[in-house]
Enzyme design. Structure first.
Site, PDB file in Angstrom:
ATOM      1  CG  HIS A   7      -1.565  -1.283   1.513  1.00 14.12           C
ATOM      2  ND1 HIS A   7      -1.101  -2.158   2.478  1.00 14.12           N
ATOM      3  CD2 HIS A   7      -2.622  -1.889   0.922  1.00 14.12           C
ATOM      4  CE1 HIS A   7      -1.861  -3.238   2.480  1.00 14.12           C
ATOM      5  NE2 HIS A   7      -2.778  -3.110   1.555  1.00 14.12           N
ATOM      6  N   GLY A  23      -7.906  12.642   5.359  1.00 12.03           N
ATOM      7  CA  GLY A  23      -8.502  11.516   4.659  1.00 12.03           C
ATOM      8  C   GLY A  23      -8.290  11.603   3.162  1.00 12.03           C
ATOM      9  CB  VAL A  91      -5.622  17.386   9.639  1.00 16.71           C
ATOM     10  CG1 VAL A  91      -4.674  17.873  10.709  1.00 16.71           C
ATOM     11  CG2 VAL A  91      -4.826  16.836   8.462  1.00 16.71           C
ATOM     12  N   GLY A  92      -8.987  16.354   9.778  1.00 18.94           N
ATOM     13  CA  GLY A  92     -10.147  16.034   8.959  1.00 18.94           C
ATOM     14  C   GLY A  92     -11.345  16.904   9.276  1.00 18.94           C
ATOM     15  CB  SER A  93     -14.405  17.564   7.576  1.00 15.96           C
ATOM     16  OG  SER A  93     -14.666  16.361   6.867  1.00 15.96           O
ATOM     17  CD  GLU A 182     -13.278  10.575  13.493  1.00 11.10           C
ATOM     18  OE1 GLU A 182     -12.304  10.658  12.735  1.00 11.10           O
ATOM     19  OE2 GLU A 182     -13.522   9.546  14.158  1.00 11.10           O
ATOM     20  CG  MET A 183     -16.882   8.392   9.052  1.00  6.47           C
ATOM     21  SD  MET A 183     -17.487   8.047   7.376  1.00  6.47           S
ATOM     22  CE  MET A 183     -17.781   6.282   7.478  1.00  6.47           C
ATOM     23  CD  GLU A 184     -11.851   8.661   8.546  1.00  2.21           C
ATOM     24  OE1 GLU A 184     -12.558   8.250   7.628  1.00  2.21           O
ATOM     25  OE2 GLU A 184     -11.987   9.805   9.052  1.00  2.21           O
ATOM     26  CB  SER A 206     -17.317  20.564   7.378  1.00  2.00           C
ATOM     27  OG  SER A 206     -17.726  19.213   7.553  1.00  2.00           O
ATOM     28  CG  ASP A 207     -21.670  18.273   8.311  1.00  2.00           C
ATOM     29  OD1 ASP A 207     -22.574  17.475   8.588  1.00  2.00           O
ATOM     30  OD2 ASP A 207     -20.462  17.937   8.277  1.00  2.00           O
TER      31      ASP A 207
END
Length: 245
Positions: A7, A23, A91-93, A182-184, A206-207
């Site tokens: 990967h 992400g 670092v994400g939303s 979030e998802m991670e 973000s929302d």
């Protein structure tokens, strides 16, 4: 396993000790192009782009981690176990859940609740609580407040689901003070715990899924920039502290 992996085409030495992990691989490229000097691309496998350069004279790698815990689970595991990475800063939303959370807030995820079965692999006689590195979290808060960023600190929810059969089920997490979804983060925190490494999740709201409010596309990049700068300054502090030890 030796490197490169299936990967990641990078070789040992291509990856810095501290990695920023959005992400979206294109956001990784944005961070590299905007903030890093002497940048080189060290991975393009599956278009999960990774770039290594310097920020304020300190080496840093920025690499995409994909969507969901299986994806970040693979990339973060390999970075910790095969590339000698000491710290990963996601670092994400995120979607704000708690009523106190507002659009553009920067969330420091102290802990990560989850509806995932990711921890089952560890065969623990109970429920594991995925948490961030305290040192990273404390420094991120200090940096963010010095920048006058709208920082909020607490629990997040790492969900396996983006499209929920019952969209209002997210609301049930409000009663436990969960700040955002979030998802991670949970998988990242578990991998770090198992590897005895450091991890932190920084999120820009973000929302607000429970009200329908969201940032316009043109405003998201500006808001995310503040979070990125906190993460970059944190990566410098983390690397310099490790080098002085």
């Amino acid at each position: 396993m030796s490197v490169p992996t299936p990967h990641n085409a990078a070789r040992v030495g291509d990856i810095a000790k501290c990695v920023l992990m959005p992400g979206d691989p294109l956001r990784a490229q944005f961070i590299a192009d905007t903030y890093l000097s002497d940048v080189r691309c060290v991975n393009t496998v599956r278009n999960m782009l990774a770039f290594t350069g310097t920020y304020e004279g300190t080496p840093v790698t920025v690499m995409g981690g994909g969507m969901g815990m299986p994806s970040i689970g693979i990339y973060s595991y390999e970075l910790f176990e095969f590339y000698n990475v000491d710290a990963i800063i996601r670092v994400g939303s995120a979607g704000g859940v708690d009523e106190r959370v507002e659009l553009r807030d920067v969330i420091v995820g102290l802990g990560a609740c989850t509806d995932s079965n990711y921890a089952a692999q560890y065969q623990l006689p109970g429920t594991f609580a995925p948490i961030a590195s305290f040192d990273l979290a404390a420094q991120a808060v200090e940096i963010g407040r010095a920048m006058h960023a709208p920082i909020k600190v607490g629990n997040v929810l790492s969900s396996d689901h983006f499209y929920l059969d019952d969209p209002q089920s997210t609301k049930t997490w409000q009663k436990m003070g969960v700040l955002a979804v979030e998802m991670e983060a949970a998988a990242l925190y578990m991998n770090a715990a198992r590897a005895r490494k450091q991890a932190l999740c920084l999120l820009t709201v973000s929302d607000l899924p429970l009200t329908g409010a969201s940032l316009p596309a043109e405003e998201r990049q500006v808001s995310f920039t503040q979070m990125m700068e906190i993460a970059l300054k944190l990566s410098v502090q983390t690397t310099r502290t490790a080098n002085e030890a």
